[in-house]
Design a protein around this motif. Structure first.
Motif: not given
Length: 178
Positions: A164-166, A170-173
Motif C-alpha cells: 500500500i505504501e509503495k 508511486q501514485n504520489q498520494l
C-alpha cells in the motif's frame, strides 16, 4: 487529506465487516475467534492512516457489524472487541508513524498490547454478566484458539502495508505522518 483518510478508514471498516461475514460460513467452530478477520483491516488502518483513524476504526467496527448482522453480540463480546481493536489500531499507528519503529516490531507490540487490553476489558465486562473470565480463559482465547489468526496477521500485514505504501508513493498520494 483528512477526507482521504476518513474514506480509507471507512473502507477498512467495511473490509473488516465483510471478512467477518465470509469467515462466519467456514465449517470450523467459532471461525471468527480462530481466524480473527476483523483484526487485519484494523491493524492495516493504524499502519496506513495513523493512530487516530486506527482507533476510530477499531471502536466502530464491532458496533457497526452488530448493527448490520447482530454479531458480535454487543455485550460483553462486542464491547471487549471494541477496546481490543481500538488498541490495535491506535498502537499500530502510534508505534509505526510516530515512534518510527520497525513495522514488525510495531505489529508485535500492537498485537501484545491489544490482547492485554482485551483481557482486562473481558475480565471486567464478563464479570458484569456473571461469567468467570479468568487468566486461563484469557490465554486460551487470546493466544491458543487465536493462533491461526495470529500467524495469518504475522504473515500478511507487513507485506500489505509495504504494498500500500509503495502504491501511495508511486501514485504520489500523501501519507500520514502522525
Amino acid at each position: 487529506m483528512k477526507a482521504r483518510y476518513l474514506v480509507y478508514t471507512s473502507l477498512f471498516i467495511a473490509i473488516a465487516i465483510v471478512l467477518a461475514q465470509i469467515v462466519k460460513i467456514l465449517p470450523i467452530g467459532t471461525p471468527g475467534a480462530v481466524l480473527l478477520p476483523m483484526h487485519i483491516p484494523i491493524l492495516l488502518c493504524g499502519f496506513i492512516c495513523g493512530k487516530k483513524y486506527g482507533l476510530l476504526a477499531g471502536m466502530l467496527t464491532p458496533f457497526v457489524a452488530f448493527l448490520i448482522s447482530g454479531m458480535p453480540i454487543i455485550f460483553p463480546v462486542g464491547l471487549s472487541m471494541m477496546f481490543e481493536l481500538a488498541t490495535y489500531g491506535f498502537v499500530a499507528g502510534y508505534t509505526y508513524k510516530n515512534l518510527k519503529l520497525n513495522p514488525y516490531v510495531s505489529l508485535l507490540v500492537s498485537m501484545l498490547i491489544g490482547r492485554m487490553v482485551y483481557g482486562v476489558a473481558a475480565a471486567i465486562l464478563y464479570g458484569f454478566s456473571n461469567f468467570d473470565f479468568g487468566f486461563q480463559m484469557f490465554i486460551q482465547a487470546a493466544f491458543i484458539i487465536a493462533l491461526p489468526g495470529i500467524l495469518i496477521q504475522l504473515l500478511i500485514i507487513i507485506p500489505l502495508v509495504k504494498a500500500i505504501e509503495k502504491f501511495q508513493t508511486q501514485n504520489q498520494l500523501p501519507q500520514v505522518n502522525a
